[in-house]
Enzyme design. Structure first.
Site, PDB file in Angstrom:
ATOM      1  N   GLU A 232      -4.301   6.968  -4.797  1.00  0.00           N
ATOM      2  CA  GLU A 232      -4.643   6.380  -6.095  1.00  0.00           C
ATOM      3  C   GLU A 232      -6.041   6.842  -6.513  1.00  0.00           C
ATOM      4  O   GLU A 232      -6.891   7.002  -5.651  1.00  0.00           O
ATOM      5  CB  GLU A 232      -4.607   4.850  -5.983  1.00  0.00           C
ATOM      6  CG  GLU A 232      -3.214   4.353  -5.630  1.00  0.00           C
ATOM      7  CD  GLU A 232      -3.143   2.855  -5.412  1.00  0.00           C
ATOM      8  OE1 GLU A 232      -4.139   2.160  -5.666  1.00  0.00           O
ATOM      9  OE2 GLU A 232      -2.080   2.384  -4.977  1.00  0.00           O
TER      10      GLU A 232
ATOM     11  N   HIS B 255      -1.146  -0.278  -9.809  1.00  0.00           N
ATOM     12  CA  HIS B 255      -1.726  -1.234  -8.850  1.00  0.00           C
ATOM     13  C   HIS B 255      -2.222  -2.502  -9.560  1.00  0.00           C
ATOM     14  O   HIS B 255      -3.416  -2.840  -9.499  1.00  0.00           O
ATOM     15  CB  HIS B 255      -2.863  -0.571  -8.056  1.00  0.00           C
ATOM     16  CG  HIS B 255      -3.093  -1.209  -6.713  1.00  0.00           C
ATOM     17  ND1 HIS B 255      -3.538  -0.521  -5.618  1.00  0.00           N
ATOM     18  CD2 HIS B 255      -2.938  -2.491  -6.297  1.00  0.00           C
ATOM     19  CE1 HIS B 255      -3.658  -1.347  -4.581  1.00  0.00           C
ATOM     20  NE2 HIS B 255      -3.287  -2.555  -4.979  1.00  0.00           N
TER      21      HIS B 255
ATOM     22  N   ARG C 156       0.863  -1.179   0.000  1.00  0.00           N
ATOM     23  CA  ARG C 156       0.000   0.000   0.000  1.00  0.00           C
ATOM     24  C   ARG C 156       0.900   1.230   0.000  1.00  0.00           C
ATOM     25  O   ARG C 156       1.924   1.279   0.703  1.00  0.00           O
ATOM     26  CB  ARG C 156      -0.905   0.033   1.240  1.00  0.00           C
ATOM     27  CG  ARG C 156      -2.073  -0.934   1.207  1.00  0.00           C
ATOM     28  CD  ARG C 156      -3.116  -0.585   0.127  1.00  0.00           C
ATOM     29  NE  ARG C 156      -4.260  -1.483   0.127  1.00  0.00           N
ATOM     30  CZ  ARG C 156      -4.364  -2.593  -0.610  1.00  0.00           C
ATOM     31  NH1 ARG C 156      -3.387  -2.952  -1.422  1.00  0.00           N
ATOM     32  NH2 ARG C 156      -5.455  -3.337  -0.561  1.00  0.00           N
TER      33      ARG C 156
HETATM   34  C1  DGY Z   1      -5.198  -6.429  -2.660  1.00  0.00           C
HETATM   35  O1  DGY Z   1      -5.907  -7.397  -2.914  1.00  0.00           O
HETATM   36  O2  DGY Z   1      -5.172  -5.905  -1.543  1.00  0.00           O
HETATM   37  C2  DGY Z   1      -4.330  -5.903  -3.749  1.00  0.00           C
HETATM   38  O3  DGY Z   1      -3.733  -4.711  -3.420  1.00  0.00           O
HETATM   39  C3  DGY Z   1      -5.088  -5.767  -5.043  1.00  0.00           C
HETATM   40  O4  DGY Z   1      -5.241  -6.970  -5.587  1.00  0.00           O
END
Ligand code: DGY
Length: 319
Positions: free
Chosen positions: A262, A280, A233
C-alpha cells in the site's frame, strides 16, 4: 517532553497530547518519508506512528524515542522485537475499531456477492435496457457458510452480523473459543474451512506465520462459487496468485480492503469485475477514528509517564 505525530489525526487525540507535551505534527497529504520522520522525531521523547510508517531498529536508533503509540490495532509496521530489546513500550488501539471493521467486512461481502459496484458502473455507463430476469445475478447469504479465519474481536463481530443474515458460521483459530455457542459457530481445521466455505473472511494479524497463508494451493481447494474477503493485512494473501484465481474464475470473487504494497496496488486488480477494492478504510468512520486518536494519545501519555499503558503490545519490557 516532546512528541512527534507522523500525520494529522483527529483533534481529540492531538488535544490530549497538547495537554501533556510539546507536539510536532506532520501536516502532509501523504505518508511521511522515512527521512523526514527520522529528522523530525529525533529530538522527541515519544512517537505517535501510523501503519504507513516503517519503524525498524534503524529508525528506533536514529530517533531514540522512549515510547511508540501506533494509531492502529495492527502493528506489523513496527519491529516489536527491536523495540523490546531497546525497552521501548509499543502500544496499539484494540477494541475501538472492531465494529467499524466488521461493518466494512460485511459491506464487502454484500458488495461483491450482490455485484453492487459492477451494477453501479453498468447503470452509469448507460447499458441498462430494462429489468431482466437474468441481469447481474449474485449469491445469497441465508444458509451459506461463512468461514472466519481468526475468531478474535473483529472475527466475532463479523460472526454476529452473519448470524443476523442466517448464515452458517465456521471458524478456525489456534483453539476453540467459548463464544462459539453464542454465535452458533463451529470450529474447523484451516483445511476444512478452505474447502467448505462459501465466503472466507480473514481476521488475523500479519506475521511470519500468516504471510501468504492463502495462495495458489488454498485457492485451488476453495469452491468455485466462493468469495474471499480481506480487511486484515494484504500480505496474508499471495496477491499475484489471487489475481490468477480471479482471472480464471477459480473462485467467484474477492473483496479487498488491504493490499500487498500500500498505497500501490496491482493494476490487474482494477481490470477485474469480480473484485471490489477499497483503500484500507476498515476503521474509517468519524467516531472510530476519533476513538483511535484518543486511545493512541492516552497510550502515549501513560507510557511517557512511566506507567504500563493499558494497550501495551510488549509488556515483557516491564519484567
Ligand atoms: C488497523 O488498525 O490495524 C487497521 O488496519 C486500520 O484501522
Amino acid at each position: 517532553m516532546k512528541v512527534f505525530v507522523t500525520r494529522k489525526i483527529p483533534q481529540a487525540g492531538l488535544e490530549i497530547l497538547r495537554e501533556h507535551f510539546e507536539i510536532d505534527v506532520f501536516e502532509g497529504d501523504s505518508p511521511i518519508s522515512r527521512e523526514e520522520l527520522v529528522t523530525r522525531a529525533s529530538d522527541c521523547d515519544g512517537l505517535l506512528s501510523l501503519l504507513t510508517d516503517t519503524i525498524d531498529s534503524e529508525v528506533m536508533d536514529e530517533i531514540g524515542v522512549k515510547a511508540i503509540a501506533n494509531y492502529a490495532v495492527g502493528y506489523d509496521n513496527i519491529d516489536i522485537t527491536a523495540a523490546t530489546q531497546r525497552k521501548i513500550p509499543v502500544t496499539n488501539t484494540p477494541g475501538v475499531l472492531t465494529d467499524a471493521t466488521a461493518d466494512l467486512t460485511f459491506a464487502l461481502i454484500l458488495s461483491i456477492s450482490r455485484r453492487i459496484v459492477e451494477s453501479d458502473k453498468y447503470l452509469r455507463e448507460g447499458r441498462w435496457t430494462g429489468w431482466d430476469p437474468i441481469l447481474l445475478l449474485g449469491g445469497d447469504f441465508v444458509g451459506k457458510t461463512l468461514g472466519i479465519i481468526g475468531l478474535g474481536r473483529i472475527g466475532t463481530a463479523v460472526a454476529k452480523r452473519a448470524k443476523g443474515f442466517g448464515m452458517n458460521i465456521i471458524y478456525t483459530d489456534h483453539h476453540k473459543k467459548s463464544i462459539e455457542n453464542e454465535l452458533s459457530a463451529r470450529w474447523v481445521t484451516f483445511e476444512e474451512l478452505i474447502v467448505n466455505s462459501d465466503y472466507i473472511t480473514i481476521h488475523i494479524p500479519h506475521t511470519t506465520d500468516t504471510h501468504h497463508l492463502i495462495g495458489k494451493e488454498e485457492l485451488s481447494k476453495m469452491k468455485s462459487t466462493a468469495y474471499l474477503i480481506n480487511t486484515s493485512r494484504g500480505k496474508i494473501i499471495n496477491e499475484i496468485e489471487l489475481i490468477e484465481a480471479l482471472k480464471n474464475r477459480q473462485i467467484t470473487g474477492a473483496g479487498l480492503d488491504v493490499f500487498y504494497e500500500e498505497p500501490d496496488f496491482n493494476p490487474e486488480l482494477a481490470k477485474l469485475d469480480n473484485v471490489v477494492i477499497v483503500p484500507h478504510i476498515g476503521s474509517a468512520s468519524f467516531e472510530t477514528r476519533n476513538k483511535m486518536a484518543v486511545m493512541a494519545a492516552e497510550n502515549l501519555v501513560e507510557a511517557l509517564k512511566g506507567e504500563i499503558p493499558e494497550n501495551i503490545v510488549n509488556p515483557e519490557i516491564y519484567d
